[in-house]
Design a protein around this motif. Structure first.
Motif, PDB file in Angstrom:
ATOM      1  N   MET A 243      46.195  42.317  51.495  1.00 28.51           N
ATOM      2  CA  MET A 243      45.216  43.377  51.397  1.00 28.51           C
ATOM      3  C   MET A 243      45.041  43.842  49.967  1.00 28.51           C
ATOM      4  O   MET A 243      44.690  44.921  49.775  1.00 28.51           O
ATOM      5  CB  MET A 243      45.684  44.568  52.230  1.00 28.51           C
ATOM      6  CG  MET A 243      45.541  44.389  53.687  1.00 28.51           C
ATOM      7  SD  MET A 243      44.113  45.331  54.115  1.00 28.51           S
ATOM      8  CE  MET A 243      43.627  44.642  55.580  1.00 28.51           C
ATOM      9  N   GLY A 244      45.166  43.206  48.974  1.00 25.11           N
ATOM     10  CA  GLY A 244      45.136  43.687  47.592  1.00 25.11           C
ATOM     11  C   GLY A 244      43.827  44.341  47.201  1.00 25.11           C
ATOM     12  O   GLY A 244      43.147  44.968  47.995  1.00 25.11           O
ATOM     13  N   SER A 245      43.478  44.205  45.970  1.00 28.64           N
ATOM     14  CA  SER A 245      42.246  44.815  45.467  1.00 28.64           C
ATOM     15  C   SER A 245      41.033  43.962  45.842  1.00 28.64           C
ATOM     16  O   SER A 245      41.163  42.832  46.306  1.00 28.64           O
ATOM     17  CB  SER A 245      42.332  44.980  43.961  1.00 28.64           C
ATOM     18  OG  SER A 245      42.408  43.704  43.355  1.00 28.64           O
ATOM     19  N   PHE A 246      39.874  44.521  45.633  1.00 26.25           N
ATOM     20  CA  PHE A 246      38.639  43.800  45.936  1.00 26.25           C
ATOM     21  C   PHE A 246      38.357  42.765  44.855  1.00 26.25           C
ATOM     22  O   PHE A 246      38.583  42.998  43.682  1.00 26.25           O
ATOM     23  CB  PHE A 246      37.461  44.767  46.018  1.00 26.25           C
ATOM     24  CG  PHE A 246      37.534  45.686  47.201  1.00 26.25           C
ATOM     25  CD1 PHE A 246      37.379  45.196  48.479  1.00 26.25           C
ATOM     26  CD2 PHE A 246      37.741  47.038  47.032  1.00 26.25           C
ATOM     27  CE1 PHE A 246      37.436  46.033  49.575  1.00 26.25           C
ATOM     28  CE2 PHE A 246      37.804  47.883  48.105  1.00 26.25           C
ATOM     29  CZ  PHE A 246      37.653  47.379  49.383  1.00 26.25           C
ATOM     30  N   SER A 247      37.809  41.649  45.267  1.00 25.22           N
ATOM     31  CA  SER A 247      37.458  40.611  44.305  1.00 25.22           C
ATOM     32  C   SER A 247      36.065  40.885  43.740  1.00 25.22           C
ATOM     33  O   SER A 247      35.359  41.789  44.177  1.00 25.22           O
ATOM     34  CB  SER A 247      37.487  39.231  44.969  1.00 25.22           C
ATOM     35  OG  SER A 247      36.414  39.108  45.875  1.00 25.22           O
ATOM     36  N   ILE A 248      35.667  40.076  42.805  1.00 22.78           N
ATOM     37  CA  ILE A 248      34.356  40.225  42.188  1.00 22.78           C
ATOM     38  C   ILE A 248      33.250  39.971  43.207  1.00 22.78           C
ATOM     39  O   ILE A 248      32.180  40.566  43.138  1.00 22.78           O
ATOM     40  CB  ILE A 248      34.226  39.305  40.954  1.00 22.78           C
ATOM     41  CG1 ILE A 248      32.961  39.614  40.156  1.00 22.78           C
ATOM     42  CG2 ILE A 248      34.233  37.855  41.355  1.00 22.78           C
ATOM     43  CD1 ILE A 248      33.008  40.897  39.424  1.00 22.78           C
ATOM     44  N   TRP A 249      33.497  39.126  44.190  1.00 22.61           N
ATOM     45  CA  TRP A 249      32.494  38.832  45.208  1.00 22.61           C
ATOM     46  C   TRP A 249      32.254  40.026  46.123  1.00 22.61           C
ATOM     47  O   TRP A 249      31.135  40.246  46.575  1.00 22.61           O
ATOM     48  CB  TRP A 249      32.888  37.601  46.014  1.00 22.61           C
ATOM     49  CG  TRP A 249      32.852  36.377  45.175  1.00 22.61           C
ATOM     50  CD1 TRP A 249      33.927  35.651  44.741  1.00 22.61           C
ATOM     51  CD2 TRP A 249      31.701  35.760  44.613  1.00 22.61           C
ATOM     52  NE1 TRP A 249      33.508  34.613  43.955  1.00 22.61           N
ATOM     53  CE2 TRP A 249      32.138  34.664  43.856  1.00 22.61           C
ATOM     54  CE3 TRP A 249      30.345  36.021  44.673  1.00 22.61           C
ATOM     55  CZ2 TRP A 249      31.260  33.834  43.175  1.00 22.61           C
ATOM     56  CZ3 TRP A 249      29.476  35.197  43.996  1.00 22.61           C
ATOM     57  CH2 TRP A 249      29.943  34.121  43.260  1.00 22.61           C
ATOM     58  N   HIS A 250      33.293  40.788  46.398  1.00 20.40           N
ATOM     59  CA  HIS A 250      33.118  41.996  47.200  1.00 20.40           C
ATOM     60  C   HIS A 250      32.211  42.985  46.473  1.00 20.40           C
ATOM     61  O   HIS A 250      31.331  43.597  47.079  1.00 20.40           O
ATOM     62  CB  HIS A 250      34.464  42.645  47.497  1.00 20.40           C
ATOM     63  CG  HIS A 250      35.290  41.889  48.467  1.00 20.40           C
ATOM     64  ND1 HIS A 250      36.391  41.158  48.078  1.00 20.40           N
ATOM     65  CD2 HIS A 250      35.172  41.733  49.801  1.00 20.40           C
ATOM     66  CE1 HIS A 250      36.923  40.592  49.145  1.00 20.40           C
ATOM     67  NE2 HIS A 250      36.198  40.917  50.199  1.00 20.40           N
ATOM     68  N   TRP A 251      32.435  43.152  45.184  1.00 17.29           N
ATOM     69  CA  TRP A 251      31.607  44.077  44.399  1.00 17.29           C
ATOM     70  C   TRP A 251      30.183  43.553  44.268  1.00 17.29           C
ATOM     71  O   TRP A 251      29.224  44.327  44.271  1.00 17.29           O
ATOM     72  CB  TRP A 251      32.217  44.327  43.027  1.00 17.29           C
ATOM     73  CG  TRP A 251      33.441  45.161  43.117  1.00 17.29           C
ATOM     74  CD1 TRP A 251      34.717  44.768  42.874  1.00 17.29           C
ATOM     75  CD2 TRP A 251      33.515  46.525  43.520  1.00 17.29           C
ATOM     76  NE1 TRP A 251      35.580  45.803  43.089  1.00 17.29           N
ATOM     77  CE2 TRP A 251      34.865  46.899  43.490  1.00 17.29           C
ATOM     78  CE3 TRP A 251      32.572  47.473  43.905  1.00 17.29           C
ATOM     79  CZ2 TRP A 251      35.297  48.170  43.830  1.00 17.29           C
ATOM     80  CZ3 TRP A 251      33.012  48.744  44.240  1.00 17.29           C
ATOM     81  CH2 TRP A 251      34.344  49.086  44.202  1.00 17.29           C
ATOM     82  N   PHE A 252      30.022  42.252  44.154  1.00 21.45           N
ATOM     83  CA  PHE A 252      28.694  41.662  44.064  1.00 21.45           C
ATOM     84  C   PHE A 252      27.899  41.910  45.347  1.00 21.45           C
ATOM     85  O   PHE A 252      26.729  42.309  45.304  1.00 21.45           O
ATOM     86  CB  PHE A 252      28.818  40.159  43.781  1.00 21.45           C
ATOM     87  CG  PHE A 252      27.503  39.458  43.675  1.00 21.45           C
ATOM     88  CD1 PHE A 252      26.675  39.666  42.581  1.00 21.45           C
ATOM     89  CD2 PHE A 252      27.086  38.592  44.673  1.00 21.45           C
ATOM     90  CE1 PHE A 252      25.452  39.018  42.477  1.00 21.45           C
ATOM     91  CE2 PHE A 252      25.871  37.949  44.582  1.00 21.45           C
ATOM     92  CZ  PHE A 252      25.064  38.163  43.487  1.00 21.45           C
ATOM     93  N   ILE A 253      28.526  41.698  46.492  1.00 21.17           N
ATOM     94  CA  ILE A 253      27.859  41.935  47.770  1.00 21.17           C
ATOM     95  C   ILE A 253      27.574  43.416  47.954  1.00 21.17           C
ATOM     96  O   ILE A 253      26.505  43.806  48.445  1.00 21.17           O
ATOM     97  CB  ILE A 253      28.702  41.373  48.926  1.00 21.17           C
ATOM     98  CG1 ILE A 253      28.714  39.849  48.838  1.00 21.17           C
ATOM     99  CG2 ILE A 253      28.174  41.822  50.271  1.00 21.17           C
ATOM    100  CD1 ILE A 253      29.679  39.177  49.771  1.00 21.17           C
ATOM    101  N   PHE A 254      28.479  44.270  47.541  1.00 22.07           N
ATOM    102  CA  PHE A 254      28.270  45.715  47.620  1.00 22.07           C
ATOM    103  C   PHE A 254      27.059  46.142  46.786  1.00 22.07           C
ATOM    104  O   PHE A 254      26.216  46.924  47.229  1.00 22.07           O
ATOM    105  CB  PHE A 254      29.528  46.453  47.154  1.00 22.07           C
ATOM    106  CG  PHE A 254      29.368  47.935  47.076  1.00 22.07           C
ATOM    107  CD1 PHE A 254      29.290  48.686  48.230  1.00 22.07           C
ATOM    108  CD2 PHE A 254      29.298  48.575  45.851  1.00 22.07           C
ATOM    109  CE1 PHE A 254      29.137  50.065  48.166  1.00 22.07           C
ATOM    110  CE2 PHE A 254      29.146  49.940  45.776  1.00 22.07           C
ATOM    111  CZ  PHE A 254      29.063  50.687  46.939  1.00 22.07           C
ATOM    112  N   MET A 255      26.949  45.615  45.578  1.00 22.99           N
ATOM    113  CA  MET A 255      25.824  45.970  44.712  1.00 22.99           C
ATOM    114  C   MET A 255      24.507  45.417  45.268  1.00 22.99           C
ATOM    115  O   MET A 255      23.465  46.055  45.137  1.00 22.99           O
ATOM    116  CB  MET A 255      26.059  45.458  43.293  1.00 22.99           C
ATOM    117  CG  MET A 255      27.215  46.141  42.595  1.00 22.99           C
ATOM    118  SD  MET A 255      27.085  47.921  42.594  1.00 22.99           S
ATOM    119  CE  MET A 255      25.938  48.146  41.279  1.00 22.99           C
TER     120      MET A 255
END
Length: 64
Positions: A1-13
């Protein structure tokens, strides 16, 4: 369960940007400034902005 990856932030944006872009294009076609799309991202203000947008006279629409 670590931190969010760059892909998570990309999909969020993308989930924020795509509806804002579409609402901005609709607002400019109706005669309102495009920054009204930013009001759609604020939780309570978006309902009020949508209400005003729906029931006010649109600047680009001819009078009947």
């Amino acid at each position: 369960m670590g931190s969010f990856s760059i892909w998570h932030w990309f999909i969020f944006m993308l989930t924020l940007a795509v509806p804002a872009l579409l609402f901005s294009r609709i607002a400019t076609k109706a005669g309102y400034p495009g920054w009204w799309a930013l009001l759609g991202l604020v939780p309570v203000v978006n309902v009020v902005a949508l209400w005003v947008f729906a029931y006010s006279d649109w600047p680009k629409q001819p009078k009947r």
